[in-house]
Motif scaffolding. Structure first.
Motif, short mmCIF file in Angstrom:
data_model
loop_
_atom_site.label_atom_id
_atom_site.label_comp_id
_atom_site.label_asym_id
_atom_site.label_seq_id
_atom_site.Cartn_x
_atom_site.Cartn_y
_atom_site.Cartn_z
N ALA A 135 8.51 -2.38 -3.71
CA ALA A 135 7.73 -3.13 -2.72
C ALA A 135 8.64 -3.63 -1.60
O ALA A 135 8.31 -3.52 -0.41
N PHE A 136 9.81 -4.19 -1.99
CA PHE A 136 10.71 -4.73 -0.97
C PHE A 136 11.48 -3.63 -0.23
O PHE A 136 11.82 -3.79 0.94
N ILE A 137 11.74 -2.52 -0.91
CA ILE A 137 12.32 -1.36 -0.21
C ILE A 137 11.30 -0.86 0.82
O ILE A 137 11.66 -0.53 1.96
N VAL A 191 9.03 0.07 6.44
CA VAL A 191 7.92 0.00 7.40
C VAL A 191 8.17 -1.00 8.52
O VAL A 191 7.47 -0.99 9.54
N THR A 192 9.15 -1.87 8.35
CA THR A 192 9.44 -2.86 9.40
C THR A 192 10.13 -2.18 10.58
O THR A 192 11.16 -1.53 10.43
N LEU A 193 9.54 -2.33 11.76
CA LEU A 193 10.10 -1.71 12.96
C LEU A 193 11.19 -2.60 13.55
O LEU A 193 11.04 -3.83 13.60
N LEU A 235 0.81 -1.22 0.00
CA LEU A 235 0.00 0.00 0.00
C LEU A 235 0.84 1.26 0.00
O LEU A 235 0.49 2.29 -0.58
N GLY A 236 2.00 1.20 0.68
CA GLY A 236 2.82 2.39 0.83
C GLY A 236 2.22 3.34 1.86
O GLY A 236 1.22 3.04 2.50
N ASP A 237 2.86 4.49 2.01
CA ASP A 237 2.39 5.47 2.98
C ASP A 237 2.76 6.87 2.47
O ASP A 237 3.93 7.24 2.47
#
Length: 891
Positions: free
Chosen positions: A232-234, A239-241, A178-180
């Motif tokens: 997508a993978f970037i 977004v991964t904390l 989705l992105g942000d």
């Protein structure tokens, strides 16, 4: 299990800034964010309980995410200056109050939160994250949940799935697609929320999506995914904390400060004119050590189970004969007409609550009382002065289950409303407000819906006993509060008017009103046919077929397909509300059709279909609404299930619905309506000679107003203008609003208002006196001296004039509510046992009765006499009377 609470500091502060009005200190310094923050701190222990607490902070400079993607967060708008000025002060206060903070260079606060949560869970702690930020949803799981500090609700795995359609463990992959836009996380270009949700539901993860990309049915999705695979993978990395940014070396360092933290910065708070925060601390008498977190055990309340007749009557026989006793019921349903009693609780001192189980049903249920023994106990309790929180409900439960009619001594819900008609009068809210006590949660107690019979008796005892105990304590506390505010007269008003009025409402609800089933079936068919017809016409005029009830689709049709003007697009699409459509009424033939469609759709879905369903369920076809005595700040009644007070009367279609409410065979309906009651009150209060003379002589007030403003010759043609002015001024209508109402320029409307005040000179002074009184005392009073309070001290530029308008409106609308309430109580006293007269409905200034057909005229005269002489004003009270076979005939 002990709890660690982690505050998403900047997220919370930013939300506070935008949620509160732009408050300023006397020196002009912005304080909205600071006020929201300190309100939050003062409610720690009320909104949630915790053993440890830490504020997570961002660090200055770039983070590792900028190395992954240089454009990360590059498009964020500038932060408002007022917000920037308050942020460092709030952070400084956190440290000065003695709270622990956590931050690390190169990491964001979200990584700190993730690390603290991970470490705390490993140490066996429950983790509460105070935030509503979706970026933190990935952390939700067993032992970790989010808490929204504004809505005051938990966000668990279920809430995540209900909102986004994916589970927290899938949230990183969902965001990767989705992105942000806020953080400039690219995601997969062209993939929206629904597509991302569908892909995650089918394949579970980002890796699995790309491993099975050829199996995706929609070729367009395949193309989008292939085109943006790298991004997508970037995005997933962004977004991964990270959970390795901060460890808890000594959990006891996160223990709450020993002394109340607010008092440590009290001098600083005074510099920013935040006196109310300090006053709140002193008013509540907070003992910080025991109240943050709130400890139920420290309150030393006893919740005692009375599960045998011997135990119960031993307690009942110990109650002094003149005692005040709080009584509460637990049932199987919130609808009193359907509910069976499960148990009842009572209290007669400040420390003990008692619970009597009757109808709990589950495997292994313990000992309970029989219905006969419970009835005997209720009969004994009926001899005491009984206090309730919502007598209307509990008394109906007792009557329906035991056949016992209870007398009301006091209702804390009504006393709470009289004390402050705009605050919540729920038992839980008043317990927090007056005792700083968090009550046992209903949701945590009830295991299956609203049916209390499934609740374990031991749990039920604690919950129900506390209800009775807090009700008992509240009665004395509310009386004390009213006396402190020099409002002792409201205690008398409650006893003499409001409590008897509750019985009036019970009587009316029980009577109900009959509907004509065939009439409503016909109306249902007609409305369905009309909606089909309108749908065809709308499609023809717009040149396309779409979901008319979809705001988004309608917006596209109006402002993109048809190219109509004034279409303002937001994140959720174009606005197509009533005001927008009305402004476009002459712009295209489809607009009037849409307005008619919306009205017909609302009438069918809100009134016709539900009323037909309700009336068809019972043999006598009578509808029983529920009247809310404490539902408005002005004192007017409201109703629900169904709401019979808002059936439209301005349109033919709306008026037609009223024709379906009918008199029983051999009966007639009588409608009695106070005539121009608020204008009569204006004459009474202002004593304006011209108004008083007009009403005393029985002249048409609107015509007389037109004569005063426009002269004899123009008066007949200008009567409607005069009518709009007469009523508009009571609701604070200014020249702009009057101009919109009359369809004339604001300048012309201003001239009309000035002419009015010249003709009725005393009126202007009186209306101004209401505003001056409200500003000086922060409240106004109605005819019976009910009060409504206004917080002018904290009002912003928009709220202040709104409060002044509401102050004026309350004096008139509230006083009108007083008069009809007095009439209803008097009518109830006279006719409550009569089979010839039944009071059915109150619609603001109108009462509707069902009476014997052959006595309709004489009964109407009796009712008219009561209503006209219920209170002596400077001018006579007048009513209009109509008799008919259905509500639609009552004009």
């Amino acid at each position: 299990m002990k709890t660690l609470t982690i505050i998403d500091t900047f997220g919370f502060l930013f939300r506070s800034y935008y949620a509160l009005p732009p408050l300023k200190s006397s020196k002009g310094f912005p304080t909205g964010l600071l006020t929201g923050f300190m309100n939050f701190v003062s409610n720690i222990g009320k909104d949630f309980q915790t053993d440890y607490l830490v504020f997570a902070l961002d660090s200055k400079g770039d983070t590792f995410r900028h190395e992954i993607y240089s454009e990360y967060k590059s498009h964020r708008p500038d932060v408002p200056e007022d917000l920037l000025r308050q942020l460092p002060i709030a952070i400084d206060w956190i440290e000065k109050m003695g709270f622990y903070t956590a931050a690390k260079v190169g990491y964001e606060a979200d990584d700190i939160i993730a690390s603290l949560a991970h470490d705390a869970k490993d140490k066996g702690l429950e983790v509460r994250i105070v935030s509503h930020d979706k970026d933190l949803y990935q952390l939700i799981g067993e032992g970790i949940y989010l808490f929204d500090p504004i809505k005051k609700n938990k966000i668990t795995e279920k809430e995540c799935y209900d909102k986004y359609g994916v589970w927290p463990k899938q949230f990183v992959d969902y965001q990767s697609l989705l992105g942000d836009s806020a953080d400039n996380v690219p995601g997969v270009k062209g993939v929206g929320a629904k597509t991302a949700e569908a892909l995650i539901k089918q394949f579970g993860s980002l890796d699995n999506i790309y491993q099975n990309i050829d199996n995706i049915e929609k070729k367009r999705w395949q193309t989008l995914l292939n085109d943006s695979k790298e991004m997508a993978f970037i995005s997933k990395q962004l977004v991964t904390l990270h959970n390795d940014a901060h460890a808890i070396d000594d959990v006891e360092r996160l223990t709450l400060p020993k002394d109340n933290p607010i008092l440590k910065i009290s001098d600083t708070l005074l510099e920013y004119d935040m006196n109310r925060i300090i006053q709140k601390v002193h008013k509540d008498g907070l003992n910080y050590k025991t109240n943050i977190p709130v400890s139920k055990s420290s309150l030393e309340y006893e919740y005692i189970l009375l599960d045998t007749k011997d135990k119960l009557f031993k307690v009942l026989n110990s109650i002094p004969s003149d005692a005040i006793v709080a009584l509460d019921t637990e049932t199987t349903d919130l609808d009193a007409t359907k509910a069976s009693i499960v148990g009842f609780s009572f209290s007669f001192d400040n420390q003990k609550g008692f619970y009597v189980p009757i109808g709990h049903y589950y495997l292994g249920v313990g000992e309970q009382l029989s219905l006969d023994d419970a009835k005997e106990a209720i009969e004994k309790l009926a001899n005491f002065k009984l206090v309730f929180q919502n007598f209307k409900y509990d008394s109906e439960i007792i009557k329906n289950n035991f056949g016992i009619a209870l007398e009301l001594y006091a209702d804390t819900m009504i006393l709470g409303w009289l004390n402050d008609p705009e605050s919540s009068v729920s038992l839980d809210n008043m317990s927090k407000r007056f005792f700083n006590h968090e009550m046992i949660s209903y949701k945590d107690t009830v295991q299956k819906g609203e049916n209390f019979s499934n609740v374990d008796i031991e749990k039920a005892c604690k919950y129900a006993s506390e209800d009775a105990l807090i009700t008992y304590k509240l009665y004395f506390k509310l009386c004390e509060e009213l006396k402190k505010k020099s409002c002792s007269h409201l205690i008398d008003l409650a006893s003499n008017i409001e409590f008897p009025f509750t019985n009036t409402l019970i009587y009316m609800e029980s009577n109900g009103i009959k509907i004509d089933i065939d009439f409503f079936k016909n109306l249902q068919e007609k409305s369905a046919h009309k909606l089909q017809e309108l749908t065809r016409d709308i499609y023809e005029q717009s040149g396309s077929e779409f979901n008319i009830n979809s705001t988004k689709q309608l917006g596209v049709v109006l402002f993109e397909t048809l190219g109509l003007p004034t279409g303002k697009k937001t994140k959720t699409g174009y606005s197509t509300n009533e005001a927008v459509l009305q402004s476009l009424k002459d712009a295209h033939p489809v607009i009037p059709l849409l307005l008619e469609y919306r009205e017909m759709h609302k009438l069918k879905s809100t009134y016709i279909d539900p009323l037909l369903e309700l009336g068809s369920k019972v043999e006598d076809n009578r509808i029983h609404t529920s009247f809310l005595q404490t539902g408005t700040a002005t004192g007017r009644l409201s109703s629900k299930n169904p709401n019979l007070q808002n059936i439209p009367v301005k349109t033919q279609a709306g008026r037609e619905i009223r024709g379906g409410f009918v008199a029983k065979e051999g009966k007639k309906l009588i409608g009695i309506d106070y005539s121009q009651i608020e204008l009569r009150l204006l004459a009474h209060y202002s004593k304006d000679p011209a108004l008083v003379e007009a009403f005393n002589k029985g002249l048409d007030i609107h015509t007389q107003t037109a004569v005063k403003i426009f002269g004899e010759e123009e008066a007949p043609a200008k009567r409607n203008i005069a009518k709009s002015i007469n009523f508009g001024l009571l609701y604070g209508m200014g020249s702009r609003k009057l101009g919109d109402t009359l369809g004339i320029p604001a300048k012309e409307a201003k001239g009309y208002i000035e002419s009015y005040f010249e003709a009725f000179a005393t009126v202007k002074d009186f209306l101004k006196s209401i505003e001056d009184y409200a500003l000086e005392h922060s409240f106004v009073e109605t005819l019976l001296r009910r009060r409504r309070y206004f917080d002018f001290d904290n009002a912003n530029g928009m709220q202040r004039p709104m409060f002044l308008r509401e102050a004026v409106n309350t004096v008139f609308q509230g006083s009108a509510a007083d008069l009809i309430k007095l009439s209803m109580v008097e009518i109830y006293k006279k006719y409550k046992d009569s089979s010839e007269v039944k009071m059915l409905l109150q619609i603001h200034d109108e009462l509707i009765f069902e009476v014997d057909e052959d006595k309709a005229e004489s009964i109407a005269d009796e009712l008219k006499n009561i209503m006209q002489h219920i209170y002596t004003l400077e001018i006579p009270l007048e009513v209009s009377v109509s008799i008919g076979n259905n509500w639609g005939e009552l004009k």
